[in-house]
Write a protein that holds these residues in place. Structure first.
Motif, PDB file in Angstrom:
ATOM      1  N   THR A   1      -5.273   9.010  -0.247  1.00 45.20           N
ATOM      2  CA  THR A   1      -6.328   9.051  -1.266  1.00 45.20           C
ATOM      3  C   THR A   1      -6.527  10.439  -1.859  1.00 45.20           C
ATOM      4  O   THR A   1      -6.709  10.580  -3.072  1.00 45.20           O
TER       5      THR A   1
ATOM      6  N   LYS B   1       0.791   4.657  -5.204  1.00 41.53           N
ATOM      7  CA  LYS B   1       0.510   4.109  -6.530  1.00 41.53           C
ATOM      8  C   LYS B   1       1.411   2.914  -6.833  1.00 41.53           C
ATOM      9  O   LYS B   1       0.961   1.902  -7.386  1.00 41.53           O
TER      10      LYS B   1
ATOM     11  N   LYS C   1       0.129  -0.087  -4.727  1.00 44.78           N
ATOM     12  CA  LYS C   1      -1.123  -0.643  -5.242  1.00 44.78           C
ATOM     13  C   LYS C   1      -0.893  -1.407  -6.542  1.00 44.78           C
ATOM     14  O   LYS C   1      -1.497  -2.472  -6.770  1.00 44.78           O
TER      15      LYS C   1
ATOM     16  N   GLU D   1       0.192  -4.340   0.528  1.00 41.94           N
ATOM     17  CA  GLU D   1      -0.688  -3.677   1.501  1.00 41.94           C
ATOM     18  C   GLU D   1      -0.047  -2.387   2.002  1.00 41.94           C
ATOM     19  O   GLU D   1       1.178  -2.290   2.143  1.00 41.94           O
TER      20      GLU D   1
END
Length: 467
Positions: free
Chosen positions: A78, A87, A90, A95
Protein backbone atom coordinates in the motif's frame (compact mmCIF):
# COMPACT_ATOMS: atom_id res chain seq x y z
CA UNK A 1 8.47 -28.52 3.21
CA UNK A 2 4.69 -28.03 3.53
CA UNK A 3 2.96 -28.62 0.16
CA UNK A 4 0.39 -25.84 -0.25
CA UNK A 5 -3.22 -27.00 -0.36
CA UNK A 6 -6.04 -25.44 -2.37
CA UNK A 7 -4.31 -24.48 -5.63
CA UNK A 8 -3.81 -27.80 -7.41
CA UNK A 9 -4.16 -27.33 -11.16
CA UNK A 10 -4.47 -23.54 -10.84
CA UNK A 11 -2.07 -20.78 -11.84
CA UNK A 12 -0.47 -18.80 -9.02
CA UNK A 13 1.80 -15.79 -9.54
CA UNK A 14 4.71 -15.28 -7.16
CA UNK A 15 6.49 -11.94 -7.07
CA UNK A 16 9.71 -11.54 -5.08
CA UNK A 17 12.24 -14.36 -5.23
CA UNK A 18 14.15 -13.99 -2.02
CA UNK A 19 14.36 -16.76 0.54
CA UNK A 20 10.64 -16.90 1.32
CA UNK A 21 9.69 -16.41 -2.34
CA UNK A 22 11.76 -19.38 -3.51
CA UNK A 23 10.30 -21.60 -0.77
CA UNK A 24 6.79 -20.45 -1.74
CA UNK A 25 7.34 -21.48 -5.35
CA UNK A 26 8.55 -24.93 -4.32
CA UNK A 27 5.68 -25.44 -1.84
CA UNK A 28 3.06 -24.37 -4.38
CA UNK A 29 4.49 -26.69 -6.99
CA UNK A 30 4.58 -29.54 -4.47
CA UNK A 31 0.86 -28.94 -3.92
CA UNK A 32 0.13 -29.20 -7.64
CA UNK A 33 -0.10 -25.53 -8.58
CA UNK A 34 1.31 -24.06 -11.78
CA UNK A 35 3.56 -21.18 -10.77
CA UNK A 36 4.53 -18.08 -12.75
CA UNK A 37 7.33 -16.28 -10.93
CA UNK A 38 9.19 -12.98 -11.32
CA UNK A 39 11.44 -10.51 -9.54
CA UNK A 40 12.54 -6.99 -10.47
CA UNK A 41 16.15 -7.83 -9.63
CA UNK A 42 18.31 -9.51 -12.22
CA UNK A 43 20.41 -11.25 -9.56
CA UNK A 44 17.31 -12.76 -7.97
CA UNK A 45 16.04 -13.94 -11.33
CA UNK A 46 19.39 -15.58 -12.04
CA UNK A 47 19.35 -17.31 -8.66
CA UNK A 48 15.82 -18.59 -9.30
CA UNK A 49 16.76 -19.89 -12.74
CA UNK A 50 19.75 -21.70 -11.28
CA UNK A 51 17.36 -23.26 -8.75
CA UNK A 52 15.29 -24.65 -11.64
CA UNK A 53 12.41 -22.18 -11.36
CA UNK A 54 10.82 -21.05 -14.62
CA UNK A 55 10.33 -17.29 -14.91
CA UNK A 56 7.64 -15.24 -16.60
CA UNK A 57 7.48 -11.46 -16.72
CA UNK A 58 4.29 -10.71 -14.77
CA UNK A 59 4.02 -7.25 -16.28
CA UNK A 60 3.34 -8.85 -19.66
CA UNK A 61 1.36 -11.96 -18.71
CA UNK A 62 -2.38 -12.69 -18.94
CA UNK A 63 -3.76 -12.10 -15.43
CA UNK A 64 -7.19 -13.52 -16.28
CA UNK A 65 -5.93 -17.06 -15.66
CA UNK A 66 -4.18 -16.29 -12.34
CA UNK A 67 -5.86 -17.47 -9.12
CA UNK A 68 -3.70 -15.50 -6.67
CA UNK A 69 -0.66 -13.27 -6.40
CA UNK A 70 1.71 -14.34 -3.62
CA UNK A 71 3.73 -11.24 -2.79
CA UNK A 72 7.03 -11.10 -0.95
CA UNK A 73 6.59 -9.21 2.35
CA UNK A 74 9.39 -6.87 1.33
CA UNK A 75 7.40 -5.54 -1.64
CA UNK A 76 5.13 -2.50 -0.99
CA UNK A 77 1.46 -3.43 -0.78
CA UNK A 78 0.00 0.00 0.00
CA UNK A 79 2.70 2.54 0.97
CA UNK A 80 4.51 4.55 -0.14
CA UNK A 81 2.85 3.31 -3.34
CA UNK A 82 1.55 -0.13 -4.36
CA UNK A 83 4.06 -2.11 -6.41
CA UNK A 84 3.21 -2.53 -10.10
CA UNK A 85 2.44 -6.23 -9.56
CA UNK A 86 -0.12 -5.24 -6.90
CA UNK A 87 -1.76 -2.85 -9.36
CA UNK A 88 -1.91 -5.60 -12.00
CA UNK A 89 -3.50 -8.03 -9.56
CA UNK A 90 -6.08 -5.53 -8.33
CA UNK A 91 -7.02 -4.54 -11.86
CA UNK A 92 -7.68 -8.21 -12.65
CA UNK A 93 -9.54 -8.89 -9.40
CA UNK A 94 -6.85 -11.32 -8.23
CA UNK A 95 -6.41 -11.85 -4.47
CA UNK A 96 -3.07 -10.72 -3.04
CA UNK A 97 -1.62 -12.82 -0.21
CA UNK A 98 1.68 -13.92 1.31
CA UNK A 99 3.31 -17.17 2.35
CA UNK A 100 1.90 -16.93 5.89
CA UNK A 101 -1.64 -16.98 4.45
CA UNK A 102 -0.81 -20.06 2.35
CA UNK A 103 0.69 -21.71 5.42
CA UNK A 104 -2.33 -20.97 7.60
CA UNK A 105 -4.83 -22.27 5.06
CA UNK A 106 -2.82 -25.45 4.56
CA UNK A 107 -2.43 -26.22 8.26
CA UNK A 108 -6.14 -25.70 8.93
CA UNK A 109 -7.07 -27.86 5.92
CA UNK A 110 -4.84 -30.69 7.20
CA UNK A 111 -7.26 -31.62 10.04
CA UNK A 112 -4.28 -32.89 12.03
CA UNK A 113 -4.97 -30.77 15.10
CA UNK A 114 -1.62 -29.02 14.70
CA UNK A 115 -1.62 -25.64 16.40
CA UNK A 116 -0.14 -22.26 15.53
CA UNK A 117 1.38 -19.75 17.95
CA UNK A 118 2.10 -16.41 16.24
CA UNK A 119 4.24 -13.65 17.74
CA UNK A 120 4.40 -10.03 16.64
CA UNK A 121 5.41 -6.67 18.13
CA UNK A 122 8.00 -4.01 17.48
CA UNK A 123 10.59 -5.42 19.88
CA UNK A 124 11.28 -8.84 21.35
CA UNK A 125 9.66 -10.97 18.62
CA UNK A 126 12.66 -13.16 17.88
CA UNK A 127 13.57 -13.86 21.50
CA UNK A 128 9.96 -14.67 22.38
CA UNK A 129 9.60 -16.92 19.34
CA UNK A 130 12.79 -18.82 20.14
CA UNK A 131 11.81 -19.09 23.81
CA UNK A 132 8.36 -20.48 23.01
CA UNK A 133 9.87 -22.94 20.54
CA UNK A 134 12.29 -24.13 23.22
CA UNK A 135 9.44 -24.38 25.74
CA UNK A 136 7.22 -26.39 23.36
CA UNK A 137 10.03 -28.86 22.71
CA UNK A 138 10.84 -29.23 26.42
CA UNK A 139 7.14 -29.80 27.14
CA UNK A 140 7.10 -32.77 24.78
CA UNK A 141 5.47 -31.47 21.60
CA UNK A 142 6.86 -31.25 18.06
CA UNK A 143 8.10 -27.65 17.84
CA UNK A 144 8.40 -26.09 14.38
CA UNK A 145 9.88 -22.60 14.58
CA UNK A 146 10.00 -20.19 11.64
CA UNK A 147 8.61 -17.17 9.87
CA UNK A 148 10.30 -13.80 10.18
CA UNK A 149 12.88 -15.31 12.57
CA UNK A 150 14.65 -17.13 9.73
CA UNK A 151 13.15 -20.32 8.29
CA UNK A 152 10.28 -19.53 5.88
CA UNK A 153 7.02 -21.01 7.18
CA UNK A 154 6.51 -23.23 4.14
CA UNK A 155 9.91 -24.84 4.71
CA UNK A 156 8.85 -26.19 8.09
CA UNK A 157 7.88 -29.86 8.47
CA UNK A 158 4.35 -30.95 7.51
CA UNK A 159 1.81 -31.02 10.37
CA UNK A 160 1.32 -33.90 12.77
CA UNK A 161 -1.21 -34.16 15.62
CA UNK A 162 1.33 -32.99 18.23
CA UNK A 163 2.90 -30.24 16.10
CA UNK A 164 3.00 -26.68 17.42
CA UNK A 165 4.12 -24.11 14.87
CA UNK A 166 5.79 -21.15 16.54
CA UNK A 167 5.84 -18.36 13.98
CA UNK A 168 7.29 -14.86 14.17
CA UNK A 169 5.28 -12.51 11.95
CA UNK A 170 6.12 -8.97 10.93
CA UNK A 171 3.59 -6.28 10.11
CA UNK A 172 4.41 -6.84 6.43
CA UNK A 173 3.48 -10.52 6.74
CA UNK A 174 0.27 -9.82 8.66
CA UNK A 175 -0.73 -7.34 5.96
CA UNK A 176 -0.58 -10.19 3.43
CA UNK A 177 -2.45 -12.74 5.58
CA UNK A 178 -6.11 -11.65 5.63
CA UNK A 179 -7.39 -15.01 6.92
CA UNK A 180 -4.62 -15.74 9.43
CA UNK A 181 -6.12 -17.32 12.56
CA UNK A 182 -3.45 -18.52 15.02
CA UNK A 183 -4.55 -20.57 18.02
CA UNK A 184 -2.42 -18.32 20.21
CA UNK A 185 -1.68 -14.81 18.96
CA UNK A 186 0.81 -12.61 20.81
CA UNK A 187 1.31 -8.85 20.50
CA UNK A 188 4.24 -7.78 22.66
CA UNK A 189 4.43 -4.02 22.13
CA UNK A 190 4.18 -1.21 19.61
CA UNK A 191 6.60 1.66 19.15
CA UNK A 192 7.02 3.79 15.99
CA UNK A 193 8.43 1.66 13.17
CA UNK A 194 7.91 0.99 9.45
CA UNK A 195 5.94 4.22 9.06
CA UNK A 196 7.00 4.41 5.41
CA UNK A 197 5.23 1.09 4.74
CA UNK A 198 2.04 1.76 6.71
CA UNK A 199 1.54 5.50 6.32
CA UNK A 200 1.43 6.36 10.03
CA UNK A 201 1.93 4.86 13.48
CA UNK A 202 -1.83 4.38 13.63
CA UNK A 203 -1.72 2.43 10.36
CA UNK A 204 1.15 0.33 11.67
CA UNK A 205 -0.77 -0.45 14.89
CA UNK A 206 -3.92 -1.32 12.94
CA UNK A 207 -2.02 -3.90 10.89
CA UNK A 208 -0.50 -5.41 14.03
CA UNK A 209 -4.00 -5.71 15.54
CA UNK A 210 -5.13 -7.88 12.64
CA UNK A 211 -3.31 -10.83 14.16
CA UNK A 212 -6.41 -11.22 16.38
CA UNK A 213 -9.06 -10.54 13.72
CA UNK A 214 -9.90 -14.13 12.77
CA UNK A 215 -9.57 -15.86 16.12
CA UNK A 216 -12.50 -17.81 17.58
CA UNK A 217 -13.71 -18.61 21.08
CA UNK A 218 -11.26 -21.52 21.22
CA UNK A 219 -8.26 -19.23 20.68
CA UNK A 220 -6.16 -17.02 22.95
CA UNK A 221 -4.92 -13.46 22.48
CA UNK A 222 -1.89 -12.46 24.58
CA UNK A 223 -1.41 -8.68 24.56
CA UNK A 224 1.19 -6.48 26.23
CA UNK A 225 -0.40 -3.44 27.85
CA UNK A 226 2.67 -1.38 28.74
CA UNK A 227 2.40 0.99 25.77
CA UNK A 228 -0.64 3.01 24.76
CA UNK A 229 -1.14 1.50 21.32
CA UNK A 230 -1.06 -2.11 22.51
CA UNK A 231 -3.19 -1.25 25.54
CA UNK A 232 -5.84 0.28 23.28
CA UNK A 233 -5.81 -2.83 21.10
CA UNK A 234 -6.27 -4.99 24.19
CA UNK A 235 -9.29 -2.91 25.19
CA UNK A 236 -10.89 -3.29 21.76
CA UNK A 237 -10.20 -7.03 21.48
CA UNK A 238 -11.47 -7.65 25.03
CA UNK A 239 -14.66 -5.68 24.36
CA UNK A 240 -15.45 -7.87 21.33
CA UNK A 241 -15.68 -10.90 23.66
CA UNK A 242 -14.64 -13.40 20.98
CA UNK A 243 -11.42 -15.10 22.01
CA UNK A 244 -9.85 -15.47 25.45
CA UNK A 245 -7.71 -12.39 26.15
CA UNK A 246 -4.67 -12.46 28.46
CA UNK A 247 -3.10 -9.04 29.12
CA UNK A 248 0.57 -9.05 30.20
CA UNK A 249 2.64 -6.37 31.90
CA UNK A 250 6.02 -5.76 33.45
CA UNK A 251 5.71 -3.28 36.29
CA UNK A 252 1.93 -3.00 36.61
CA UNK A 253 -0.40 -5.09 38.76
CA UNK A 254 -3.24 -6.48 36.66
CA UNK A 255 -6.60 -7.48 38.04
CA UNK A 256 -6.78 -9.99 35.21
CA UNK A 257 -3.79 -11.28 33.29
CA UNK A 258 -0.13 -12.11 33.83
CA UNK A 259 2.35 -9.61 35.18
CA UNK A 260 5.88 -9.25 36.54
CA UNK A 261 6.85 -7.12 39.53
CA UNK A 262 10.52 -6.87 40.51
CA UNK A 263 11.25 -10.04 38.56
CA UNK A 264 8.46 -12.04 40.22
CA UNK A 265 5.83 -13.60 37.93
CA UNK A 266 2.17 -13.39 38.96
CA UNK A 267 -0.76 -15.18 37.33
CA UNK A 268 -4.17 -13.60 37.83
CA UNK A 269 -5.98 -15.42 35.04
CA UNK A 270 -7.92 -17.63 37.47
CA UNK A 271 -10.15 -16.94 40.43
CA UNK A 272 -7.26 -15.60 42.50
CA UNK A 273 -3.77 -14.23 41.89
CA UNK A 274 -0.93 -16.72 42.26
CA UNK A 275 2.79 -16.13 42.47
CA UNK A 276 3.82 -18.33 39.56
CA UNK A 277 7.61 -17.99 39.29
CA UNK A 278 10.79 -15.96 39.67
CA UNK A 279 12.61 -14.53 36.66
CA UNK A 280 15.42 -12.78 38.54
CA UNK A 281 17.96 -15.58 38.15
CA UNK A 282 17.30 -16.30 34.46
CA UNK A 283 20.74 -15.49 33.02
CA UNK A 284 19.66 -15.60 29.37
CA UNK A 285 16.46 -13.64 30.02
CA UNK A 286 17.85 -10.79 32.06
CA UNK A 287 16.17 -7.40 32.18
CA UNK A 288 12.61 -6.08 32.15
CA UNK A 289 12.29 -6.37 28.37
CA UNK A 290 13.12 -10.07 28.55
CA UNK A 291 10.72 -10.51 31.45
CA UNK A 292 7.98 -9.30 29.11
CA UNK A 293 9.10 -11.91 26.58
CA UNK A 294 9.04 -14.61 29.25
CA UNK A 295 5.61 -13.52 30.53
CA UNK A 296 4.24 -13.82 26.99
CA UNK A 297 5.83 -17.25 26.61
CA UNK A 298 4.37 -18.35 29.93
CA UNK A 299 0.91 -17.20 28.82
CA UNK A 300 1.31 -19.13 25.55
CA UNK A 301 2.42 -22.25 27.39
CA UNK A 302 -0.57 -22.17 29.68
CA UNK A 303 -2.89 -21.61 26.68
CA UNK A 304 -1.37 -24.70 25.07
CA UNK A 305 -2.09 -26.69 28.22
CA UNK A 306 1.49 -27.19 29.41
CA UNK A 307 2.15 -27.61 33.16
CA UNK A 308 3.47 -24.53 34.95
CA UNK A 309 6.49 -26.42 36.31
CA UNK A 310 7.62 -27.57 32.86
CA UNK A 311 7.20 -24.10 31.41
CA UNK A 312 9.36 -22.48 34.08
CA UNK A 313 11.96 -25.27 33.87
CA UNK A 314 12.27 -24.65 30.13
CA UNK A 315 13.03 -20.98 30.77
CA UNK A 316 15.98 -21.98 32.95
CA UNK A 317 17.51 -24.05 30.15
CA UNK A 318 16.86 -21.51 27.37
CA UNK A 319 20.20 -20.79 25.66
CA UNK A 320 19.20 -17.36 24.38
CA UNK A 321 19.68 -15.90 20.92
CA UNK A 322 22.98 -14.96 19.34
CA UNK A 323 23.77 -11.23 19.36
CA UNK A 324 20.84 -10.38 21.67
CA UNK A 325 22.36 -9.97 25.13
CA UNK A 326 24.11 -13.27 24.47
CA UNK A 327 26.34 -14.36 27.35
CA UNK A 328 29.55 -15.37 25.59
CA UNK A 329 31.50 -16.30 28.73
CA UNK A 330 31.80 -15.62 32.43
CA UNK A 331 35.01 -15.99 34.38
CA UNK A 332 36.38 -14.64 37.67
CA UNK A 333 33.46 -12.28 38.18
CA UNK A 334 33.50 -10.87 34.63
CA UNK A 335 30.62 -11.55 32.24
CA UNK A 336 31.08 -10.97 28.51
CA UNK A 337 27.86 -10.03 26.72
CA UNK A 338 27.31 -9.83 22.96
CA UNK A 339 24.47 -7.42 22.21
CA UNK A 340 25.53 -6.61 18.65
CA UNK A 341 21.87 -6.59 17.55
CA UNK A 342 21.49 -3.30 19.47
CA UNK A 343 21.89 -1.00 16.48
CA UNK A 344 20.21 2.05 18.03
CA UNK A 345 20.06 3.78 21.40
CA UNK A 346 16.66 2.37 22.34
CA UNK A 347 17.91 -1.20 21.93
CA UNK A 348 21.10 -0.43 23.87
CA UNK A 349 19.08 1.08 26.73
CA UNK A 350 17.68 -2.39 27.51
CA UNK A 351 21.17 -3.81 28.06
CA UNK A 352 22.43 -0.83 30.06
CA UNK A 353 19.36 -1.02 32.32
CA UNK A 354 19.99 -4.71 32.96
CA UNK A 355 23.53 -4.49 34.36
CA UNK A 356 25.73 -2.35 36.58
CA UNK A 357 29.53 -2.03 36.57
CA UNK A 358 29.55 -2.01 32.77
CA UNK A 359 32.62 -1.80 30.55
CA UNK A 360 30.76 -0.60 27.47
CA UNK A 361 31.95 -1.08 23.89
CA UNK A 362 29.98 1.13 21.52
CA UNK A 363 30.14 2.83 18.16
CA UNK A 364 29.87 2.20 14.45
CA UNK A 365 27.68 4.04 11.99
CA UNK A 366 25.54 6.32 14.14
CA UNK A 367 21.79 6.70 13.74
CA UNK A 368 19.76 9.87 14.28
CA UNK A 369 19.87 11.05 17.88
CA UNK A 370 23.07 9.25 18.77
CA UNK A 371 23.23 8.23 22.44
CA UNK A 372 21.83 11.39 24.01
CA UNK A 373 18.78 9.49 25.31
CA UNK A 374 21.01 7.13 27.33
CA UNK A 375 22.36 9.82 29.67
CA UNK A 376 20.33 8.69 32.68
CA UNK A 377 21.95 5.25 32.41
CA UNK A 378 25.52 6.57 32.38
CA UNK A 379 26.02 6.03 36.15
CA UNK A 380 25.96 2.28 35.44
CA UNK A 381 29.04 2.53 33.21
CA UNK A 382 32.55 2.14 34.63
CA UNK A 383 34.25 2.99 31.34
CA UNK A 384 33.39 3.25 27.64
CA UNK A 385 35.41 2.08 24.63
CA UNK A 386 34.63 3.87 21.36
CA UNK A 387 34.94 2.19 17.97
CA UNK A 388 34.12 3.14 14.42
CA UNK A 389 32.82 6.25 12.70
CA UNK A 390 30.73 7.51 15.63
CA UNK A 391 33.71 7.88 17.98
CA UNK A 392 33.93 11.68 17.83
CA UNK A 393 30.18 12.19 18.20
CA UNK A 394 29.89 9.77 21.12
CA UNK A 395 32.99 11.20 22.83
CA UNK A 396 31.28 14.60 22.94
CA UNK A 397 28.21 13.06 24.58
CA UNK A 398 30.28 11.14 27.15
CA UNK A 399 32.65 14.01 27.97
CA UNK A 400 32.55 14.86 31.67
CA UNK A 401 30.03 12.10 32.39
CA UNK A 402 31.75 8.79 31.60
CA UNK A 403 35.43 8.00 31.22
CA UNK A 404 36.19 6.72 27.75
CA UNK A 405 38.94 5.35 25.52
CA UNK A 406 39.10 5.86 21.76
CA UNK A 407 39.79 2.25 20.84
CA UNK A 408 38.78 2.69 17.16
CA UNK A 409 38.69 -1.06 16.44
CA UNK A 410 36.84 -3.89 18.15
CA UNK A 411 39.95 -5.95 18.89
CA UNK A 412 41.54 -3.08 20.83
CA UNK A 413 38.27 -2.37 22.63
CA UNK A 414 37.82 -5.99 23.75
CA UNK A 415 41.40 -6.23 25.00
CA UNK A 416 41.18 -2.95 26.96
CA UNK A 417 37.73 -3.62 28.39
CA UNK A 418 38.60 -7.17 29.41
CA UNK A 419 41.82 -6.10 31.13
CA UNK A 420 40.09 -3.23 32.96
CA UNK A 421 37.19 -5.41 34.11
CA UNK A 422 39.49 -8.19 35.31
CA UNK A 423 41.56 -5.73 37.32
CA UNK A 424 38.55 -4.12 38.99
CA UNK A 425 36.65 -5.22 42.07
CA UNK A 426 32.99 -6.13 42.37
CA UNK A 427 30.69 -9.14 42.42
CA UNK A 428 29.90 -8.91 38.71
CA UNK A 429 31.60 -6.74 36.11
CA UNK A 430 30.22 -6.79 32.58
CA UNK A 431 32.10 -6.31 29.33
CA UNK A 432 29.24 -5.33 27.07
CA UNK A 433 29.20 -4.93 23.31
CA UNK A 434 26.02 -2.93 22.74
CA UNK A 435 27.01 -0.53 19.96
CA UNK A 436 23.90 1.68 19.59
CA UNK A 437 25.00 1.85 15.95
CA UNK A 438 24.78 0.08 12.64
CA UNK A 439 27.85 -1.94 11.74
CA UNK A 440 28.34 -0.89 8.13
CA UNK A 441 31.41 1.28 8.66
CA UNK A 442 33.48 -1.74 9.72
CA UNK A 443 31.36 -4.90 9.27
CA UNK A 444 28.79 -6.06 6.70
CA UNK A 445 26.12 -6.66 9.36
CA UNK A 446 25.56 -6.93 13.10
CA UNK A 447 25.94 -10.73 12.97
CA UNK A 448 29.51 -10.54 11.71
CA UNK A 449 30.32 -7.87 14.27
CA UNK A 450 28.93 -10.07 17.06
CA UNK A 451 30.79 -13.13 15.79
CA UNK A 452 34.06 -11.17 15.82
CA UNK A 453 33.37 -10.01 19.38
CA UNK A 454 32.70 -13.58 20.48
CA UNK A 455 35.89 -14.85 18.88
CA UNK A 456 37.95 -12.06 20.42
CA UNK A 457 36.59 -12.75 23.90
CA UNK A 458 37.22 -16.47 23.69
CA UNK A 459 40.74 -15.85 22.33
CA UNK A 460 41.49 -13.44 25.18
CA UNK A 461 40.26 -15.88 27.82
CA UNK A 462 42.19 -18.76 26.26
CA UNK A 463 45.42 -16.75 26.19
CA UNK A 464 44.85 -15.61 29.77
CA UNK A 465 44.31 -19.20 30.93
CA UNK A 466 47.50 -20.44 29.29
CA UNK A 467 49.66 -17.52 30.49
Amino acid sequence: MIPVAGFAGRVVAVFGLGKSGLSTVRALQAGGAKVVAWDDGEAKRKEATEAGIALEDLSACDWSDIAALVLSPGVPLTHPEPHWSVKCAKAAGVEIIGDVELFDRTIRASSTGARIVAITGTNGKSTTTALIGHMVKRCGADAQVGGNIGTPVLELDPPKPNTVYVVEVSSYQIDLAPGFAPNVAILLNITPDHIDRHGSIEGYAAVKARIFANQTAADTAVIGVDDDYSSDICTVVSAARVQRVVPISVGKTLGRGIYVLDGQLYDSTGTQTQKAGDFRDLRTLAGAHNWQNAAAAYAAGRALGFPREKILASFESFPGLAHRMEIVAERDGVRYVNDSKATNADATSKALATYRDIYWILGGKSKEGGIETLTELFPRIRHAYLIGAASDEFARTLEGKVGYTRSQTLDRAVESAANDAEAAEGDLRVVLLSPACASFDQYPNFEVRGDVFRDLVLKHLSERASA
